[in-house]
Design a protein around this motif. Structure first.
Motif, PDB file in Angstrom:
ATOM      1  N   PHE A   1      42.864  45.126  35.999  1.00  0.00           N
ATOM      2  CA  PHE A   1      43.836  44.370  36.776  1.00  0.00           C
ATOM      3  C   PHE A   1      45.086  44.054  35.961  1.00  0.00           C
ATOM      4  CE2 PHE A   1      39.533  43.425  38.055  1.00  0.00           C
ATOM      5  CZ  PHE A   1      39.547  43.536  39.429  1.00  0.00           C
ATOM      6  N   ILE A   2      46.220  44.083  36.652  1.00  0.00           N
ATOM      7  CA  ILE A   2      47.465  43.540  36.126  1.00  0.00           C
ATOM      8  C   ILE A   2      47.758  42.283  36.941  1.00  0.00           C
ATOM      9  CG2 ILE A   2      49.887  43.942  35.610  1.00  0.00           C
ATOM     10  CD1 ILE A   2      47.989  45.791  34.103  1.00  0.00           C
ATOM     11  N   VAL A   3      47.925  41.144  36.260  1.00  0.00           N
ATOM     12  CA  VAL A   3      48.095  39.869  36.959  1.00  0.00           C
ATOM     13  C   VAL A   3      49.327  39.146  36.422  1.00  0.00           C
ATOM     14  CG1 VAL A   3      45.591  39.715  37.268  1.00  0.00           C
ATOM     15  CG2 VAL A   3      46.663  38.533  35.341  1.00  0.00           C
ATOM     16  N   ASP A   4      49.747  38.145  37.160  1.00  0.00           N
ATOM     17  CA  ASP A   4      50.847  37.282  36.717  1.00  0.00           C
ATOM     18  C   ASP A   4      50.371  35.842  36.842  1.00  0.00           C
ATOM     19  OD1 ASP A   4      53.218  36.240  35.897  1.00  0.00           O
ATOM     20  OD2 ASP A   4      54.455  37.194  37.439  1.00  0.00           O
ATOM     21  N   ILE A   5      49.820  35.318  35.752  1.00  0.00           N
ATOM     22  CA  ILE A   5      49.243  33.974  35.785  1.00  0.00           C
ATOM     23  C   ILE A   5      50.322  32.930  36.024  1.00  0.00           C
ATOM     24  CG2 ILE A   5      47.924  32.257  34.488  1.00  0.00           C
ATOM     25  CD1 ILE A   5      46.629  34.554  32.941  1.00  0.00           C
ATOM     26  N   ASP A   6      51.467  33.088  35.376  1.00  0.00           N
ATOM     27  CA  ASP A   6      52.569  32.127  35.513  1.00  0.00           C
ATOM     28  C   ASP A   6      53.866  32.907  35.690  1.00  0.00           C
ATOM     29  OD1 ASP A   6      54.436  30.119  35.395  1.00  0.00           O
ATOM     30  OD2 ASP A   6      53.587  29.144  33.632  1.00  0.00           O
TER      31      ASP A   6
ATOM     32  N   GLN B   1      51.248  56.292  37.178  1.00  0.00           N
ATOM     33  CA  GLN B   1      51.840  55.708  38.374  1.00  0.00           C
ATOM     34  C   GLN B   1      52.536  54.401  38.030  1.00  0.00           C
ATOM     35  OE1 GLN B   1      49.262  54.091  41.344  1.00  0.00           O
ATOM     36  NE2 GLN B   1      47.633  53.551  39.923  1.00  0.00           N
ATOM     37  N   ASN B   2      53.698  54.215  38.655  1.00  0.00           N
ATOM     38  CA  ASN B   2      54.337  52.912  38.618  1.00  0.00           C
ATOM     39  C   ASN B   2      53.601  52.022  39.610  1.00  0.00           C
ATOM     40  OD1 ASN B   2      56.726  54.917  37.877  1.00  0.00           O
ATOM     41  ND2 ASN B   2      57.208  52.894  37.047  1.00  0.00           N
ATOM     42  N   ILE B   3      52.971  50.967  39.125  1.00  0.00           N
ATOM     43  CA  ILE B   3      52.163  50.134  40.006  1.00  0.00           C
ATOM     44  C   ILE B   3      53.011  49.035  40.628  1.00  0.00           C
ATOM     45  CG2 ILE B   3      50.088  50.608  38.668  1.00  0.00           C
ATOM     46  CD1 ILE B   3      50.341  47.755  37.540  1.00  0.00           C
ATOM     47  N   ASP B   4      52.485  48.430  41.701  1.00  0.00           N
ATOM     48  CA  ASP B   4      53.155  47.305  42.334  1.00  0.00           C
ATOM     49  C   ASP B   4      53.188  46.125  41.373  1.00  0.00           C
ATOM     50  OD1 ASP B   4      53.458  48.733  44.672  1.00  0.00           O
ATOM     51  OD2 ASP B   4      51.576  48.001  45.530  1.00  0.00           O
ATOM     52  N   LEU B   5      54.177  45.278  41.546  1.00  0.00           N
ATOM     53  CA  LEU B   5      54.231  44.049  40.770  1.00  0.00           C
ATOM     54  C   LEU B   5      53.264  43.026  41.359  1.00  0.00           C
ATOM     55  CD1 LEU B   5      58.080  43.630  40.236  1.00  0.00           C
ATOM     56  CD2 LEU B   5      56.388  44.335  38.530  1.00  0.00           C
ATOM     57  N   PRO B   6      52.570  42.245  40.512  1.00  0.00           N
ATOM     58  CA  PRO B   6      51.749  41.154  41.040  1.00  0.00           C
ATOM     59  C   PRO B   6      52.641  40.034  41.558  1.00  0.00           C
ATOM     60  CG  PRO B   6      51.675  41.178  38.630  1.00  0.00           C
ATOM     61  CD  PRO B   6      52.458  42.383  39.047  1.00  0.00           C
ATOM     62  N   THR B   7      52.536  39.726  42.844  1.00  0.00           N
ATOM     63  CA  THR B   7      53.393  38.734  43.487  1.00  0.00           C
ATOM     64  C   THR B   7      52.544  37.829  44.370  1.00  0.00           C
ATOM     65  OG1 THR B   7      53.805  40.136  45.414  1.00  0.00           O
ATOM     66  CG2 THR B   7      55.330  40.372  43.549  1.00  0.00           C
ATOM     67  N   GLU B   8      53.190  36.871  45.001  1.00  0.00           N
ATOM     68  CA  GLU B   8      52.474  35.963  45.905  1.00  0.00           C
ATOM     69  C   GLU B   8      51.813  36.743  47.038  1.00  0.00           C
ATOM     70  OE1 GLU B   8      53.316  31.893  48.557  1.00  0.00           O
ATOM     71  OE2 GLU B   8      54.969  32.961  47.583  1.00  0.00           O
ATOM     72  N   GLU B   9      52.443  37.808  47.490  1.00  0.00           N
ATOM     73  CA  GLU B   9      51.913  38.583  48.613  1.00  0.00           C
ATOM     74  C   GLU B   9      50.552  39.211  48.293  1.00  0.00           C
ATOM     75  OE1 GLU B   9      55.098  38.617  47.685  1.00  0.00           O
ATOM     76  OE2 GLU B   9      55.789  37.530  49.474  1.00  0.00           O
ATOM     77  N   ASN B  10      50.335  39.609  47.044  1.00  0.00           N
ATOM     78  CA  ASN B  10      49.039  40.203  46.684  1.00  0.00           C
ATOM     79  C   ASN B  10      48.194  39.252  45.827  1.00  0.00           C
ATOM     80  OD1 ASN B  10      50.283  40.452  44.124  1.00  0.00           O
ATOM     81  ND2 ASN B  10      50.895  42.579  44.529  1.00  0.00           N
ATOM     82  N   GLY B  11      48.520  37.950  45.896  1.00  0.00           N
ATOM     83  CA  GLY B  11      47.743  36.973  45.154  1.00  0.00           C
ATOM     84  C   GLY B  11      47.967  37.023  43.658  1.00  0.00           C
ATOM     85  N   TYR B  12      49.075  37.637  43.234  1.00  0.00           N
ATOM     86  CA  TYR B  12      49.433  37.805  41.813  1.00  0.00           C
ATOM     87  C   TYR B  12      48.439  38.695  41.075  1.00  0.00           C
ATOM     88  CZ  TYR B  12      52.194  33.750  43.187  1.00  0.00           C
ATOM     89  OH  TYR B  12      53.044  32.903  43.865  1.00  0.00           O
ATOM     90  N   ILE B  13      47.764  39.584  41.815  1.00  0.00           N
ATOM     91  CA  ILE B  13      46.752  40.479  41.249  1.00  0.00           C
ATOM     92  C   ILE B  13      46.983  41.893  41.765  1.00  0.00           C
ATOM     93  CG2 ILE B  13      44.283  40.962  41.033  1.00  0.00           C
ATOM     94  CD1 ILE B  13      43.846  37.995  41.960  1.00  0.00           C
ATOM     95  N   VAL B  14      47.031  42.864  40.865  1.00  0.00           N
ATOM     96  CA  VAL B  14      47.125  44.273  41.246  1.00  0.00           C
ATOM     97  C   VAL B  14      45.931  45.014  40.645  1.00  0.00           C
ATOM     98  CG1 VAL B  14      48.454  46.409  41.038  1.00  0.00           C
ATOM     99  CG2 VAL B  14      49.634  44.227  41.419  1.00  0.00           C
ATOM    100  N   LYS B  15      45.200  45.726  41.485  1.00  0.00           N
ATOM    101  CA  LYS B  15      44.053  46.509  41.026  1.00  0.00           C
ATOM    102  C   LYS B  15      44.517  47.873  40.537  1.00  0.00           C
ATOM    103  CE  LYS B  15      40.874  44.591  44.495  1.00  0.00           C
ATOM    104  NZ  LYS B  15      40.010  44.942  45.655  1.00  0.00           N
ATOM    105  N   VAL B  16      43.928  48.329  39.434  1.00  0.00           N
ATOM    106  CA  VAL B  16      44.220  49.660  38.904  1.00  0.00           C
ATOM    107  C   VAL B  16      42.892  50.346  38.594  1.00  0.00           C
ATOM    108  CG1 VAL B  16      45.512  51.014  37.224  1.00  0.00           C
ATOM    109  CG2 VAL B  16      46.296  48.696  37.824  1.00  0.00           C
ATOM    110  N   VAL B  17      42.750  51.594  38.996  1.00  0.00           N
ATOM    111  CA  VAL B  17      41.535  52.356  38.718  1.00  0.00           C
ATOM    112  C   VAL B  17      41.549  52.822  37.262  1.00  0.00           C
ATOM    113  CG1 VAL B  17      40.201  54.423  39.330  1.00  0.00           C
ATOM    114  CG2 VAL B  17      41.398  53.119  41.114  1.00  0.00           C
ATOM    115  N   PRO B  18      40.447  52.666  36.514  1.00  0.00           N
ATOM    116  CA  PRO B  18      40.414  53.208  35.149  1.00  0.00           C
ATOM    117  C   PRO B  18      40.812  54.680  35.133  1.00  0.00           C
ATOM    118  CG  PRO B  18      38.497  51.832  35.526  1.00  0.00           C
ATOM    119  CD  PRO B  18      39.194  51.960  36.855  1.00  0.00           C
TER     120      PRO B  18
END
Length: 309
Positions: free
Chosen positions: A124-129, A38-55
Motif C-alpha cells: 500500500f501507498i498511504v498518506d497518513i497526514d 505504472q504511475n499509481i493514483d495518489l492517496p486522497t480522501e476519495e480513496n481513504g488515503y490508501i492505494v493498493k499496489v500488487v507486488p
C-alpha cells in the motif's frame, strides 16, 4: 505457396501465444519478477488515503514531496522452511536502492520492522497526514501466529525509515485513516478472553506511529465466532465504579447471558446481565478475577469465554 505461407503464419501465431502464456503465468515461488511499471493514483480522501499496489507492479510516485517521482519495486518469494504457502520479502527497492536483505529470514528487521509473512495480494501507498510532504509505504503481515499487522515506512530522499506498525490490514472494514495523522484499526484486547476493539494510532512529533491511550474501549461483538453465550457460574463481587472502594454489587450465578460492554483494557471490565444489572469486575494478571479478596481464574467464574485456537 499459399499453403506454405498459411502454415508459417499458423506456426508464428502458436509461438506468439506460447510466449504470451509464459509471460502471464504466475511463478508460485516468486511474486513480481515480471515487472509492470505504472504511475499509481495518489492517496486522497476519495480513496481513504490508501492505494493498493500488487507486488511486482512497480509503482511510480513522489514519496517525499520533492517534485521527483520515486520508482518502487517490491517483490516476494517463497518463505524458507515453510510448508503453508507463505512468502517473504525478496526485493524492496526505491529508485534503484535496495532495502531488503533477502538472505535474512526477516529481510527488513535491520530497519526495526518485523515482517514474517507479508500479504501476497497487496502492498500500500498511504498518506497518513496530508499536511506533511510524505506518502508512506505500508506492508501488511500475516505474522508468525496469524496476528495481522501492518508496518509503515517513510522515504526522505536519502533512505528508508521504519515508523512503526499497527494491528490489522488497510483492507479491513474497521481500518480507517483521516489524513490528519490518525489511523484506526481493529486489535486484540489484553484481558479476560480473546476479543477485539478499534484502537487508534497517531503520528508523533518525531514522525513515529504511537498508540492513542483511551480511558475506555468498546469491544467489537464476537457473534461471528459462532460461540455459546457467556454464563456466570460462580458468585462474584462487582463494583459500582472502577474503584475497589466503591459500592459492592453481588453477582449471582444464573443461566442468563452475560455481556461485557466496556473495558479499560488494564484491570476493569463492565459486566452486564440480561436483567440490566451491571457492575465492574476487577482483573489481575489478565485472567484472574478479584472477588471478596479471593483470586479466581476467569474460566472458573464464566462459562463459554472465547479463546483463540
Amino acid at each position: 505457396m499459399k499453403s506454405l505461407l498459411k502454415g508459417c503464419l499458423t506456426l508464428l501465431l502458436i509461438i506468439a501465444a506460447a510466449g504470451l502464456t509464459s509471460c502471464v503465468a504466475k511463478d508460485e515461488n516468486n511474486i513480481g519478477d515480471d515487472k509492470n511499471n505504472q504511475n499509481i493514483d495518489l492517496p486522497t480522501e476519495e480513496n481513504g488515503y490508501i492505494v493498493k499496489v500488487v507486488p511486482g507492479e512497480t509503482a511510480i510516485i513522489d514519496l517525499n514531496g520533492d517534485g521527483e517521482d520515486e520508482i518502487i519495486n517490491y517483490t516476494l518469494m517463497s518463505a524458507a522452511n515453510d510448508n503453508n504457502g507463505n512468502y517473504t520479502v525478496k526485493n524492496l527497492s526505491i529508485s534503484g536502492e535496495e532495502y531488503a536483505r533477502a538472505s535474512d529470514d526477516n529481510p527488513l528487521i535491520y530497519l526495526g520492522a518485523s515482517i514474517y509473512y507479508p500479504d501476497d495480494q497487496w502492498y500500500f501507498i498511504v498518506d497518513i497526514d496530508t499536511s506533511d510532504d510524505y506518502k508512506e509505504l505500508a506492508i501488511a503481515d500475516i505474522g508468525a501466529s496469524e496476528d495481522l499487522t501492518t508496518s509503515y515506512f517513510r522515504y526522505d530522499g536519502e533512505g528508508l525509515e521504519y515508523i512503526g506498525y499497527i494491528t490489522g490490514f488497510p483492507a479491513d472494514e474497521t481500518y480507517s485513516m483521516d489524513g490528519k495523522g490518525t489511523i484506526k484499526s481493529q486489535g486484540r484486547l489484553d484481558l479476560l478472553q480473546y476479543w477485539t476493539t478499534v484502537f487508534a494510532w497517531e503520528l508523533s512529533s518525531e514522525g513515529k506511529l504511537a498508540t492513542v491511550e483511551e480511558d475506555l474501549y468498546t469491544p467489537i461483538s464476537y457473534d461471528y465466532y459462532d460461540k455459546e453465550p457467556v454464563i456466570l457460574k460462580e458468585e462474584i463481587t462487582a463494583y459500582a465504579e472502577m474503584d475497589l472502594n466503591s459500592k459492592e454489587i453481588l453477582m449471582e450465578p444464573s443461566e442468563e447471558e452475560i455481556s461485557f460492554p466496556l473495558t479499560d483494557n488494564k484491570n476493569w471490565v463492565l459486566m452486564s446481565k440480561a436483567d440490566g444489572t451491571q457492575g465492574w469486575i476487577y482483573i489481575e494478571d489478565r485472567q484472574n478475577i478479584i472477588s471478596a479478596n479471593k483470586k479466581l481464574p476467569c474460566t472458573d467464574v464464566f462459562d463459554n469465554l472465547y479463546f483463540a485456537d
